[in-house]
Design an enzyme around this catalytic site. Structure first.
Site, PDB file in Angstrom:
ATOM      1  N   ASN A 187      -5.904  -2.977   1.989  1.00 16.60           N
ATOM      2  CA  ASN A 187      -5.852  -4.421   2.179  1.00 16.60           C
ATOM      3  C   ASN A 187      -7.265  -4.924   2.384  1.00 16.60           C
ATOM      4  O   ASN A 187      -8.082  -4.259   3.026  1.00 16.60           O
ATOM      5  CB  ASN A 187      -5.040  -4.779   3.428  1.00 16.60           C
ATOM      6  CG  ASN A 187      -3.556  -4.621   3.236  1.00 16.60           C
ATOM      7  OD1 ASN A 187      -3.049  -4.580   2.114  1.00 16.60           O
ATOM      8  ND2 ASN A 187      -2.829  -4.535   4.336  1.00 16.60           N
ATOM      9  N   ARG A 196       0.823  -1.217   0.000  1.00 21.41           N
ATOM     10  CA  ARG A 196       0.000   0.000   0.000  1.00 21.41           C
ATOM     11  C   ARG A 196       0.855   1.264   0.000  1.00 21.41           C
ATOM     12  O   ARG A 196       0.578   2.204  -0.744  1.00 21.41           O
ATOM     13  CB  ARG A 196      -0.960   0.009   1.186  1.00 21.41           C
ATOM     14  CG  ARG A 196      -2.031  -1.065   1.093  1.00 21.41           C
ATOM     15  CD  ARG A 196      -2.937  -1.068   2.299  1.00 21.41           C
ATOM     16  NE  ARG A 196      -2.151  -1.301   3.511  1.00 21.41           N
ATOM     17  CZ  ARG A 196      -2.559  -1.001   4.733  1.00 21.41           C
ATOM     18  NH1 ARG A 196      -3.725  -0.448   4.948  1.00 21.41           N
ATOM     19  NH2 ARG A 196      -1.803  -1.274   5.774  1.00 21.41           N
TER      20      ARG A 196
END
Length: 94
Positions: free
Chosen positions: A36, A18
């Site tokens: 996520n 990320r």
């Protein structure tokens, strides 16, 4: 402007996916978000000029150095005029 939603499978949690995605989006001036998901995948939304969005989609097939990407699904969506790029937390109840 185009918009793509990607879901990335493989070893993609705990490998800075990320954060690296956020940095890549900033470098290429792509708007959207990344998060996520509880099933072990990463979902991202990329919006911007076609060449820049494609760079992020291509990057998602590899991810950061510690990731092992097994598959990427890409879906075209209508642009909404997003600005900025955010790292989202996993949605509650997902």
């Amino acid at each position: 402007m185009i918009r793509r939603r990607v879901v990335v499978s493989g070893q993609v949690h705990g490998v800075f996916f990320r954060d690296t995605c956020r940095r890549m989006a900033g470098e290429h001036k792509v708007a959207g978000w990344v998060r996520n998901l509880p099933d072990g995948t990463v979902e991202a939304l990329f919006e911007g000029d076609p060449a820049s969005v494609q760079k992020l989609v291509d990057w998602a097939h590899e991810g950061p150095p510690m990731a092992t990407v097994s598959s990427v699904s890409v879906r075209e969506e209508e642009p909404e005029g997003l600005s900025g790029f955010e790292v989202w937390e996993t949605p509650a109840g997902y």
